[in-house]
Write an enzyme that holds these catalytic residues in place. Sequence first.
Site, PDB file in Angstrom:
ATOM      1  N   SER A   1       0.837  -1.200   0.000  1.00 39.35           N
ATOM      2  CA  SER A   1       0.000   0.000   0.000  1.00 39.35           C
ATOM      3  C   SER A   1       0.867   1.243   0.000  1.00 39.35           C
ATOM      4  CB  SER A   1      -0.897   0.025   1.237  1.00 39.35           C
ATOM      5  OG  SER A   1      -0.121   0.242   2.412  1.00 39.35           O
ATOM      6  N   ASP A   2       0.331   2.321  -0.551  1.00 38.95           N
ATOM      7  CA  ASP A   2       0.922   3.617  -0.254  1.00 38.95           C
ATOM      8  C   ASP A   2       0.712   3.854   1.237  1.00 38.95           C
ATOM      9  OD1 ASP A   2       2.078   6.123  -0.433  1.00 38.95           O
ATOM     10  OD2 ASP A   2       0.933   6.719  -2.202  1.00 38.95           O
TER      11      ASP A   2
END
Length: 725
Positions: A258-259
Amino acid sequence: MYIPSLSAIAITALLAASTTVQVAQADVDLLSWEDAYTKAKVLVDQMSLEQKVNITTGTLWQQGPCVGNTHAITNPEFPSLCLQDAPLGVRYANNVTVGVAGINAAASFDRKAIYDRGVYMGKEFRGKGVNVQLGPAMNFMRSPEGGRGWESAGEDPFLTGVVSVETITGIQSQGVIATAKHFILNDQELNRTTESSNADDRTLHEIYLWPFARSVEAGVGSVMCSYNLINDTYACENDYTINTVLKGELGFKGFVQSDWYATMSTVPSANGGLDMDMPGDVSGSDSSTYFGKNLTEAVENKKVKESRVTDMATRIVATWYKFRQDENYPETKLDSFDLENAPYVNVQADHYKLVREMGAASTVLLKNNGILPLKSSVKSVAFIGSDAAVDPNGLNVCEDQSCDNGTLAIGWGSGSANFPYLIDPITGLTNALGKDVSYKKHLDNWDVDSAADVAKDADVAFVFSNSDSGEQYLSIDGNVGDRNNLSLWNNGDNLIKAVADANKNTVVVIHSVGPVIMPWVDHPNIKAIVWPGLPGQESGNSLADIITGKVNPSARLPYTIAKDASDYNAKPSPDADIEYSEKLLMGYKWFDHKNITPQYEFGYGLSYTSFKYSNLKVSAKSDGESSKVTATVSVKNSGSVDGAEIVQAYLTFPDNAGEPPKLLRGFEKVFIKKGKCETVKFTLGSTELSIWDTESASWVVPSGKFTLHIGASSRDIRKSASFTL
């Protein structure tokens, strides 16, 4: 440190004298995915559910030496992985190189230089003990105002794909895992965690997926999912884009991370294909997590299958094995949140040389009425504008470069890094021009009358201005990531006009994250416009190499500069649902489709010499299984100096294909001595000749008449030839 008057040689000597640690690297012979998965299965099969979950979960923000850290496990042993920004250099670190931005790498149109840039970054990240570099970025300049467009490669999928592949290949040659980001449709900062980017399947595949597909083909180890929603489902839990497209259609073997804080759930994210949650906590303000114990409980409650968690862990471990990080990989030598006490490792080596070369190779000459390269008869020079000098407050004084008080060399946000030094334009040019020239300067952008007085008696007046942007957690002068408009910052337009009114030999230099509108472009006293973009720490030296003719400019625009902001068909939107209604018509394709004349078109750039094209030959064949087109063209340097030409190939599809008027499908940078001729060859395969068929959900080569255009820009087409498939 800022070194205001030393040459690059002196700087290098100073840096070498302070170096106490040398980090040697060599190209790494990567393991095959098959062998990596075989080894990973043996290790992961020994792990408990909790251990597998730990590998997928970050240790929380600021709870480790890197911006992202996974949990280490014992019995069996698997280390904590270090994930670190950014696409142009090691963020939150000292003694590192700050090179050109991604948008400049694209402007070079130089595959080898882009690859070399990736290699030196890989060496520096490895030298710091970073397992995963969080780059390259490959989102698009869908609108020129988009805040993080400068981290990527502009408005064209083919160009972005090439930049991505060469960068990834270079980084990963050093055993560092590269990250293709941000997956996908992450093209503005406004409301980036709440807006839904809505695109039809053909647009998704032909435009936005293109560089990610090429990255997977290049063997990228990690993909980072983005903040935004995609067709009303968050990117990091989007079953269609991650499982069906990325892991299914493209066959991606690495792991999806994920960011930072882009994970929005536990069960939907795990089942939707997310493999690693970063940085591990939900908000940064407490220790709650979407993965960790919540993922373990989800498995125990049969909401997530343990086989899914096994797959997550196996993907991460297999990637680690593929890059041979189990074999004497360097210990992490970072302390991202306490730089003063970070371990000392100087990884810069002589990488400044590549930065200087790339800075010059990515400087676009937009206008030149014979004034450049600067002649020896020039004896007095004026430097006007705050962008000519470093920030008077010093280097790295604003969080993640979030100020614009001096010369602009990179944008702001997590894609930035700390300068070891910065050669500003005044320093670079005065060192290059020497003591026989007299110099005056005026750095106050708002006192235009005094600027005119300083400029009026000089043989040449250089006037500098810029336009900045970045990530939305920081803002400058009300620009919250995205730019509010396409005007020059700090009174730049008025300053340029005042100087041009006062001096008949005015040279405009623009450092910018992307296009600006140029109301002064046709002023008769503006004899040249130079566009260095975001050239990094060697900014002034790179500029001097172009201005003096030491380097013949060859860079090209990786985006369209319009005459008016209203000519663009997209801009950052406050809407909850952002419809990508332009479909395939992004950038120059829109301008071609609507027959809008730009100020400077995509692929445009001047040289100090001239080139003539002739003898285009095209052959095409298709056997039902695959198609191939081969073209050759002769290019002659018909000018008076040696130089490099960027030969570009554009393709017009059959009318029934529903494509834009023409699409970039190849380019080659070729160096040609004056008076000499070279043959340039292009090969287009099924990838370049296909369109996405939504009914069959597959790539198909349309039947009919194609036209191949060869030229020096998207509008400067020199030769065309048709063929039928």
